[in-house]
Design an enzyme around this catalytic site. Structure first.
Site, PDB file in Angstrom:
ATOM      1  N   GLU A  47       0.837  -1.192   0.000  1.00  0.00           N
ATOM      2  CA  GLU A  47       0.000   0.000   0.000  1.00  0.00           C
ATOM      3  C   GLU A  47       0.880   1.253   0.000  1.00  0.00           C
ATOM      4  O   GLU A  47       1.948   1.274   0.609  1.00  0.00           O
ATOM      5  CB  GLU A  47      -0.922   0.014   1.221  1.00  0.00           C
ATOM      6  CG  GLU A  47      -1.982  -1.069   1.185  1.00  0.00           C
ATOM      7  CD  GLU A  47      -2.858  -1.047   2.427  1.00  0.00           C
ATOM      8  OE1 GLU A  47      -2.657  -0.143   3.276  1.00  0.00           O
ATOM      9  OE2 GLU A  47      -3.733  -1.925   2.547  1.00  0.00           O
ATOM     10  N   LYS A 201      -3.089  -0.952 -42.920  1.00  0.00           N
ATOM     11  CA  LYS A 201      -2.733  -2.130 -42.139  1.00  0.00           C
ATOM     12  C   LYS A 201      -3.984  -2.674 -41.484  1.00  0.00           C
ATOM     13  O   LYS A 201      -5.000  -1.995 -41.354  1.00  0.00           O
ATOM     14  CB  LYS A 201      -1.690  -1.786 -41.071  1.00  0.00           C
ATOM     15  CG  LYS A 201      -2.243  -0.962 -39.914  1.00  0.00           C
ATOM     16  CD  LYS A 201      -1.209  -0.760 -38.837  1.00  0.00           C
ATOM     17  CE  LYS A 201      -1.844  -0.073 -37.621  1.00  0.00           C
ATOM     18  NZ  LYS A 201      -0.884   0.163 -36.553  1.00  0.00           N
ATOM     19  N   ARG A 203      -5.111  -5.047 -37.996  1.00  0.00           N
ATOM     20  CA  ARG A 203      -4.737  -5.754 -36.776  1.00  0.00           C
ATOM     21  C   ARG A 203      -5.650  -6.967 -36.582  1.00  0.00           C
ATOM     22  O   ARG A 203      -6.825  -6.938 -36.932  1.00  0.00           O
ATOM     23  CB  ARG A 203      -4.858  -4.853 -35.545  1.00  0.00           C
ATOM     24  CG  ARG A 203      -3.798  -3.773 -35.467  1.00  0.00           C
ATOM     25  CD  ARG A 203      -3.893  -3.037 -34.139  1.00  0.00           C
ATOM     26  NE  ARG A 203      -2.932  -1.958 -34.056  1.00  0.00           N
ATOM     27  CZ  ARG A 203      -1.676  -2.089 -33.670  1.00  0.00           C
ATOM     28  NH1 ARG A 203      -1.217  -3.281 -33.342  1.00  0.00           N
ATOM     29  NH2 ARG A 203      -0.876  -1.056 -33.608  1.00  0.00           N
ATOM     30  N   ASP A 233       5.205   1.276 -28.899  1.00  0.00           N
ATOM     31  CA  ASP A 233       5.125   0.336 -27.783  1.00  0.00           C
ATOM     32  C   ASP A 233       6.029  -0.863 -28.060  1.00  0.00           C
ATOM     33  O   ASP A 233       7.194  -0.876 -27.677  1.00  0.00           O
ATOM     34  CB  ASP A 233       3.672  -0.082 -27.574  1.00  0.00           C
ATOM     35  CG  ASP A 233       3.471  -0.895 -26.296  1.00  0.00           C
ATOM     36  OD1 ASP A 233       4.470  -1.204 -25.617  1.00  0.00           O
ATOM     37  OD2 ASP A 233       2.314  -1.223 -25.976  1.00  0.00           O
TER      38      ASP A 233
END
Length: 325
Positions: A47, A201, A203, A233
């Site tokens: 925490e 493109k 996906r 990414d």
């Protein structure tokens, strides 16, 4: 009348979490202030504990945190910081997220999916945020998820100026790596005065982060090309796009993106790609090195500092981008 303190002007406080303190200190230097001291730590069970070490009452507080890995930890820490400021009577709380986590989940592609970007906005509002500031959201519609002012900053001028200094724009084509980036690519072409190409493109919804390039539409043969995107990414989109452009006769391929996420083996993949340069900003910490030295990191701190200053002084954030279409 004695015993009454003199009424002072509102004060600006820049509060940073632990995800990326270097960027916060760079922004603070631009603003000529110090980062507010905070006791940030974790209990044995994980925490997060937050306590501001000086009074924040009546302040204009800016809470800066980039949502880097471990992303859920840093989001929770920022939420707790906002809650602490609210309970300590900060006058206004602005959440500054150079990179907003979950921004890609901005709509439902199929049934029984969440809209996590909306949940993020709701969480910050519930914690007590009055305003949100972010750089290059994945889609502009996310601004409508937060019930309050949203300052959507753009890295385009910073990235485009770098490209202009290093490539002859008379021989340059701006490339949108998918249909979703066409509008941004058009802004690049308007700024640089060069043609646009689009990569079609598709996906596979069952296999995240995998891309198939189908066709390149536009003039790329014999020209330098710059692939533009909001983030990199895993690197799959950029690598496939660079291959497609090289196969179609591009003389040089660059890539420019605001956010360098670089998940998994992205660095290794990008190092093997046919890229002359990869240009990003420092909205996220770059924890891995590119042996080739082709990675160029531009500082977003001056832009963040100017936007924070405009908000604090009740100025115009839009004025930072006047002249942009």
């Amino acid at each position: 009348m004695t015993g009454i303190k003199q009424v002072s002007e509102k004060k600006l406080m820049l509060c940073s979490g632990r995800a990326y303190p270097d960027l916060a200190h760079e922004v603070a230097r631009e603003l000529r202030i110090e980062v507010t001291p905070i006791d940030l730590r974790e209990f044995a069970n994980g925490e997060i504990y937050v306590r501001f070490e000086e009074s924040v009452r009546g302040s204009d507080a800016f809470v800066i945190q980039s949502h880097s890995a471990p992303i859920n930890t840093w989001i929770m820490e920022q939420l707790i910081m906002v809650d602490a400021l609210k309970r300590a009577s900060a006058r206004r709380i602005t959440v500054v997220v150079p990179f907003l986590g979950y921004a890609r989940q901005d709509k439902k592609h199929r049934g029984r999916e969440p809209i996590s970007a909306r949940l993020m906005a709701d969480l910050f509002a519930a914690a007590g945020a009055d305003r949100l500031m972010a750089v290059d959201l994945h889609t502009a519609q996310i601004q409508g998820f937060f019930d309050g002012p949203v300052d959507h900053l753009h890295a385009l001028p910073l990235l485009a100026d770098y490209v202009t200094r290093h490539v002859d724009t008379r021989q340059l084509t701006v490339v949108a790596p998918d249909a979703g980036r066409v509008r941004v690519a058009e802004k690049w072409t308007d700024r640089l005065g060069c043609p646009l190409a689009i990569i079609h493109k598709r996906r596979d919804t069952e296999r995240p982060n995998e891309v198939s390039v189908h066709e390149v539409v536009g003039e790329v043969a014999g020209r330098a090309c710059v692939i533009i995107d909001d983030m990199i990414d895993t690197g799959g989109t950029v690598v496939r796009a660079a291959e497609a452009l090289a196969d179609r006769g591009a003389t040089q391929v660059l890539a420019a993106a605001t956010h360098g996420v670089f998940s998994g083996d992205a660095v290794e993949r990008l190092e093997k790609a046919n890229l002359a340069r990869l240009v990003i900003t420092n909205t996220l910490p770059t924890l891995t090195r590119f042996p080739s030295g082709r990675l160029v990191v531009l500082s977003i701190a001056p832009l963040l500092a100017r936007a924070i200053s405009e908000v604090f002084l009740e100025g115009s954030v839009t004025s930072l981008f006047e002249g942009e279409s």
